[in-house]
Scaffold this motif. Structure first.
Motif, PDB file in Angstrom:
ATOM      1  N   ALA A 114       0.820  -1.214   0.000  1.00  0.00           N
ATOM      2  CA  ALA A 114       0.000   0.000   0.000  1.00  0.00           C
ATOM      3  C   ALA A 114       0.851   1.259   0.000  1.00  0.00           C
ATOM      4  O   ALA A 114       0.363   2.344  -0.336  1.00  0.00           O
ATOM      5  CB  ALA A 114      -0.929  -0.001   1.210  1.00  0.00           C
ATOM      6  N   LEU A 115       2.137   1.132   0.355  1.00  0.00           N
ATOM      7  CA  LEU A 115       3.023   2.295   0.439  1.00  0.00           C
ATOM      8  C   LEU A 115       3.816   2.526  -0.837  1.00  0.00           C
ATOM      9  O   LEU A 115       4.421   3.593  -0.994  1.00  0.00           O
ATOM     10  CB  LEU A 115       4.004   2.111   1.613  1.00  0.00           C
ATOM     11  CG  LEU A 115       3.384   1.827   2.984  1.00  0.00           C
ATOM     12  CD1 LEU A 115       4.481   1.568   4.005  1.00  0.00           C
ATOM     13  CD2 LEU A 115       2.493   2.976   3.424  1.00  0.00           C
ATOM     14  N   LEU A 116       3.826   1.551  -1.743  1.00  0.00           N
ATOM     15  CA  LEU A 116       4.674   1.646  -2.929  1.00  0.00           C
ATOM     16  C   LEU A 116       3.961   2.392  -4.054  1.00  0.00           C
ATOM     17  O   LEU A 116       2.808   2.089  -4.368  1.00  0.00           O
ATOM     18  CB  LEU A 116       5.066   0.251  -3.415  1.00  0.00           C
ATOM     19  CG  LEU A 116       5.947  -0.581  -2.478  1.00  0.00           C
ATOM     20  CD1 LEU A 116       6.186  -1.953  -3.076  1.00  0.00           C
ATOM     21  CD2 LEU A 116       7.263   0.124  -2.195  1.00  0.00           C
ATOM     22  N   PRO A 117       4.649   3.343  -4.697  1.00  0.00           N
ATOM     23  CA  PRO A 117       4.053   3.999  -5.866  1.00  0.00           C
ATOM     24  C   PRO A 117       4.066   3.069  -7.071  1.00  0.00           C
ATOM     25  O   PRO A 117       4.807   2.076  -7.117  1.00  0.00           O
ATOM     26  CB  PRO A 117       4.966   5.202  -6.090  1.00  0.00           C
ATOM     27  CG  PRO A 117       6.285   4.794  -5.517  1.00  0.00           C
ATOM     28  CD  PRO A 117       5.963   3.903  -4.342  1.00  0.00           C
ATOM     29  N   CYS A 118       3.262   3.384  -8.050  1.00  0.00           N
ATOM     30  CA  CYS A 118       3.168   2.536  -9.247  1.00  0.00           C
ATOM     31  C   CYS A 118       4.498   2.475 -10.000  1.00  0.00           C
ATOM     32  O   CYS A 118       4.801   1.455 -10.647  1.00  0.00           O
ATOM     33  CB  CYS A 118       2.067   3.065 -10.166  1.00  0.00           C
ATOM     34  SG  CYS A 118       0.405   2.930  -9.465  1.00  0.00           S
ATOM     35  N   SER A 119       5.290   3.531  -9.913  1.00  0.00           N
ATOM     36  CA  SER A 119       6.571   3.531 -10.619  1.00  0.00           C
ATOM     37  C   SER A 119       7.501   2.446 -10.090  1.00  0.00           C
ATOM     38  O   SER A 119       8.292   1.863 -10.847  1.00  0.00           O
ATOM     39  CB  SER A 119       7.242   4.906 -10.480  1.00  0.00           C
ATOM     40  OG  SER A 119       7.440   5.229  -9.110  1.00  0.00           O
ATOM     41  N   VAL A 120       7.418   2.134  -8.790  1.00  0.00           N
ATOM     42  CA  VAL A 120       8.242   1.072  -8.214  1.00  0.00           C
ATOM     43  C   VAL A 120       7.729  -0.297  -8.650  1.00  0.00           C
ATOM     44  O   VAL A 120       8.498  -1.165  -9.061  1.00  0.00           O
ATOM     45  CB  VAL A 120       8.261   1.182  -6.677  1.00  0.00           C
ATOM     46  CG1 VAL A 120       8.948  -0.032  -6.054  1.00  0.00           C
ATOM     47  CG2 VAL A 120       8.967   2.456  -6.250  1.00  0.00           C
ATOM     48  N   LEU A 121       6.428  -0.515  -8.578  1.00  0.00           N
ATOM     49  CA  LEU A 121       5.858  -1.802  -8.975  1.00  0.00           C
ATOM     50  C   LEU A 121       6.057  -2.078 -10.455  1.00  0.00           C
ATOM     51  O   LEU A 121       6.159  -3.232 -10.876  1.00  0.00           O
ATOM     52  CB  LEU A 121       4.364  -1.830  -8.645  1.00  0.00           C
ATOM     53  CG  LEU A 121       4.005  -1.848  -7.155  1.00  0.00           C
ATOM     54  CD1 LEU A 121       2.503  -1.723  -6.973  1.00  0.00           C
ATOM     55  CD2 LEU A 121       4.517  -3.120  -6.488  1.00  0.00           C
TER      56      LEU A 121
END
Length: 249
Positions: free
Chosen positions: A208-215
Motif C-alpha cells: 500500500a506504500l509503494l508507488p506505481c513507478s516502483v511496482l
C-alpha cells in the motif's frame, strides 16, 4: 550465518536477479542483444562490486584480532551448502517462470488455481493484487508472486527440517570465529528483521506504500518474484541462530 555473509549473499542475489530483469526488458524493447548484454553486465558488476566492497569493509572492521581476513576465508564460507543449492534452484525457477513462461501464459489452468490458493494462505498476495490493479499492471505479476510464495513455502519447510543440524554447525563455527554482534545480538537482529519482513510482505503492509513507478520497474519485479524466497531464507537464518543459543544445538 554471520551478518556479513548474509548481506553478501542477499546483495549478490539482488544484483544478479535485477540484471536478469533488466536484460529481459531490454530484449523485449528490441535492443540489440550484444549491446543489451554488455550494458547490463557492466552495471551488475559495478553495483555488485560496490556493495561487496562495503560488506567486506564491515567484515574486516568487526573481525577483531582473529587474524588476516583472507586467511580466515575457508571454502565452506564461499561454496553453497544444501540449503543454498535449493535456494539457487528455486530462484532460477522463479526467474524462468516470470521472464520466460508468464509473458505468453497470463491466465487459466494451474495458474488460476495457484493464485487462488496463495490468496487464501498469504494476505499479502491480496494486498499486492489490489495495488497492481490500482496501477493497471498486467496479471503476469500476480501469478509470478503466487509462484514465488509457493517456492518460499517449499523452501521453508525443507530448510526447517534440518534447522537443528544447521544450528549445531553454527555453534561449532562460533568457537573458532566469534560473531561481532555476539550470538544473542545476532539472533535478536535477524529475528527483528524477519518479523518486519513478514509484516511488510506476508501481511502485505508494504504494497500500500509503494508507488506505481516502483511496482512497474525492476525493483517491483525483484520484490514480486524473488523477495518471498529471500524472506524464507532470512527466517531460516533467524531460527538457526536462535536455536544455536541453546546448549543442546
Amino acid at each position: 550465518m554471520g551478518v556479513a555473509r548474509l548481506l553478501a549473499k542477499g546483495w549478490v542475489v539482488f544484483c544478479l536477479c535485477s540484471g536478469v530483469y533488466a536484460l529481459a526488458g531490454d530484449l523485449a524493447a528490441d535492443i540489440a542483444p550484444g549491446a543489451a548484454v554488455a550494458g547490463v553486465v557492466l552495471v551488475v558488476l559495478l553495483f555488485g562490486a560496490m556493495g561487496l566492497l562495503f560488506i567486506g569493509g564491515y567484515a574486516v572492521a568487526t573481525a577483531g584480532g582473529s587474524g588476516p581476513f583472507l586467511k580466515r576465508i575457508k571454502p565452506h564460507h564461499i561454496l553453497p551448502g544444501f540449503n543454498e543449492v535449493i535456494f539457487i534452484v528455486f530462484v532460477l525457477a522463479a526467474l524462468s517462470v516470470q521472464v520466460l513462461y508468464l509473458p505468453d501464459h497470463l491466465s487459466g489452468g494451474l495458474l488460476q488455481v495457484l493464485q487462488a490458493g496463495i490468496e487464501f494462505a498469504v494476505p499479502g498476495q491480496v494486498s499486492l493484487e489490489f495495488a497492481l490493479g490500482v496501477c493497471g499492471l498486467d496479471g503476469g505479476r500476480m501469478f509470478a508472486a503466487a509462484f514465488a510464495w509457493l517456492l518460499a513455502f517449499i523452501y521453508l519447510g525443507s530448510a526447517l527440517s534440518r534447522v537443528r543440524l544447521a544450528a549445531g554447525l553454527v555453534r561449532l563455527e562460533r568457537k573458532q570465529r566469534p560473531e561481532a554482534l555476539g550470538p544473542t545480538g545476532l539472533a535478536a537482529l535477524l529475528g527483528f528483521v524477519a518479523v518486519i519482513g513478514v509484516q511488510f510482505l506476508y501481511v502485505g503492509s508494504l504494497f500500500a506504500l509503494l508507488p506505481c513507478s516502483v511496482l512497474r520497474g525492476i525493483t517491483g519485479d525483484v520484490l514480486i518474484g524473488i523477495v518471498p524466497l529471500m524472506l524464507a531464507y532470512l527466517i531460516v537464518a533467524a531460527l538457526t541462530n536462535l536455536l544455536a543459543l541453546g546448549p543442546e544445538a
